[in-house]
Scaffold this motif. Structure first.
Motif, mmCIF file in Angstrom:
data_model
loop_
_atom_site.group_PDB
_atom_site.id
_atom_site.type_symbol
_atom_site.label_atom_id
_atom_site.label_comp_id
_atom_site.label_asym_id
_atom_site.label_seq_id
_atom_site.Cartn_x
_atom_site.Cartn_y
_atom_site.Cartn_z
ATOM 1 N N SER A 182 0.844 -1.198 0.000
ATOM 2 C CA SER A 182 0.000 0.000 0.000
ATOM 3 C C SER A 182 0.875 1.241 0.000
ATOM 4 C CB SER A 182 -0.902 0.008 1.233
ATOM 5 O OG SER A 182 -1.532 1.263 1.367
ATOM 6 N N LEU A 183 0.721 2.062 -1.033
ATOM 7 C CA LEU A 183 1.449 3.325 -1.102
ATOM 8 C C LEU A 183 0.972 4.276 -0.013
ATOM 9 C CD1 LEU A 183 3.440 5.229 -2.553
ATOM 10 C CD2 LEU A 183 1.575 5.847 -4.099
ATOM 11 N N ASP A 184 -0.347 4.376 0.168
ATOM 12 C CA ASP A 184 -0.911 5.305 1.153
ATOM 13 C C ASP A 184 -0.441 4.995 2.565
ATOM 14 O OD1 ASP A 184 -2.298 6.679 -0.813
ATOM 15 O OD2 ASP A 184 -4.117 5.487 -0.562
ATOM 16 N N GLU A 185 -0.390 3.725 2.905
ATOM 17 C CA GLU A 185 0.015 3.322 4.254
ATOM 18 C C GLU A 185 1.530 3.167 4.392
ATOM 19 O OE1 GLU A 185 -3.657 0.638 5.836
ATOM 20 O OE2 GLU A 185 -2.344 -0.307 4.363
ATOM 21 N N GLY A 186 2.213 2.984 3.268
ATOM 22 C CA GLY A 186 3.650 2.734 3.319
ATOM 23 C C GLY A 186 3.969 1.374 3.920
ATOM 24 N N LEU A 187 3.083 0.402 3.649
ATOM 25 C CA LEU A 187 3.229 -0.923 4.240
ATOM 26 C C LEU A 187 3.162 -2.018 3.187
ATOM 27 C CD1 LEU A 187 0.784 -0.588 7.286
ATOM 28 C CD2 LEU A 187 3.278 -0.362 7.319
ATOM 29 N N ALA A 188 3.829 -3.113 3.508
ATOM 30 C CA ALA A 188 3.724 -4.338 2.711
ATOM 31 C C ALA A 188 3.281 -5.448 3.642
ATOM 32 C CB ALA A 188 5.066 -4.689 2.083
ATOM 33 N N ARG A 189 2.223 -6.138 3.271
ATOM 34 C CA ARG A 189 1.754 -7.288 4.040
ATOM 35 C C ARG A 189 2.160 -8.532 3.256
ATOM 36 N NH1 ARG A 189 -1.692 -3.191 4.549
ATOM 37 N NH2 ARG A 189 -2.254 -2.540 6.655
ATOM 38 N N VAL A 190 2.932 -9.384 3.910
ATOM 39 C CA VAL A 190 3.536 -10.522 3.215
ATOM 40 C C VAL A 190 3.203 -11.820 3.947
ATOM 41 C CG1 VAL A 190 5.687 -11.469 2.299
ATOM 42 C CG2 VAL A 190 5.458 -8.996 2.592
ATOM 43 N N ARG A 191 2.768 -12.806 3.178
ATOM 44 C CA ARG A 191 2.538 -14.156 3.710
ATOM 45 C C ARG A 191 3.622 -15.040 3.098
ATOM 46 N NH1 ARG A 191 -1.188 -17.392 6.179
ATOM 47 N NH2 ARG A 191 -1.451 -19.490 5.334
ATOM 48 N N PHE A 192 4.365 -15.744 3.974
ATOM 49 C CA PHE A 192 5.509 -16.510 3.491
ATOM 50 C C PHE A 192 5.735 -17.770 4.319
ATOM 51 C CE2 PHE A 192 6.980 -13.687 6.739
ATOM 52 C CZ PHE A 192 7.994 -14.359 7.412
ATOM 53 N N ASP A 193 6.485 -18.691 3.735
ATOM 54 C CA ASP A 193 6.850 -19.956 4.362
ATOM 55 C C ASP A 193 8.140 -19.738 5.147
ATOM 56 O OD1 ASP A 193 7.761 -22.510 5.008
ATOM 57 O OD2 ASP A 193 7.282 -23.348 3.042
ATOM 58 N N THR A 194 8.075 -19.887 6.465
ATOM 59 C CA THR A 194 9.238 -19.634 7.320
ATOM 60 C C THR A 194 10.346 -20.661 7.128
ATOM 61 O OG1 THR A 194 8.206 -20.855 9.143
ATOM 62 C CG2 THR A 194 7.876 -18.464 9.094
ATOM 63 N N GLN A 195 10.044 -21.759 6.466
ATOM 64 C CA GLN A 195 11.064 -22.762 6.176
ATOM 65 C C GLN A 195 11.905 -22.373 4.962
ATOM 66 O OE1 GLN A 195 11.594 -25.497 8.191
ATOM 67 N NE2 GLN A 195 10.081 -24.482 9.485
ATOM 68 N N ARG A 196 11.400 -21.427 4.170
ATOM 69 C CA ARG A 196 12.080 -21.070 2.917
ATOM 70 C C ARG A 196 12.641 -19.658 2.899
ATOM 71 N NH1 ARG A 196 7.506 -22.931 -1.062
ATOM 72 N NH2 ARG A 196 8.897 -22.173 -2.673
ATOM 73 N N THR A 197 12.137 -18.768 3.754
ATOM 74 C CA THR A 197 12.658 -17.403 3.817
ATOM 75 C C THR A 197 12.365 -16.831 5.194
ATOM 76 O OG1 THR A 197 12.826 -15.306 2.617
ATOM 77 C CG2 THR A 197 10.608 -16.221 2.892
#
Length: 70
Positions: free
Chosen positions: A36-51
């Protein structure tokens, strides 16, 4: 899977948003990245075994943006 929010600095337009999303989605183990440009945030869903949150932050910073875990 884990979800995290990153504070992203230095984004000024939709092109920046697209670039950050592309960077994050290109990381092995990332399932979803919404920026989100307005919020200045990135919401990320990821596999903790890979990154990790640190790897996500490093990738965004390597592209010239500021990033930190929110």
């Amino acid at each position: 899977m884990q979800e995290t929010t990153l504070k992203i600095g230095g984004m000024t337009c939709g092109g920046c948003v697209a670039n950050v999303e592309k960077i994050l989605r290109g990381i092995d183990g990332v399932e979803r990245a919404d920026v989100s440009l307005d919020e200045g945030l990135a919401r990320v869903r990821f596999d903790t075994q890979r990154t990790s949150v640190a790897e996500l932050v490093d990738a965004v910073e390597d592209a010239g943006f500021d990033a930190e875990a929110a």
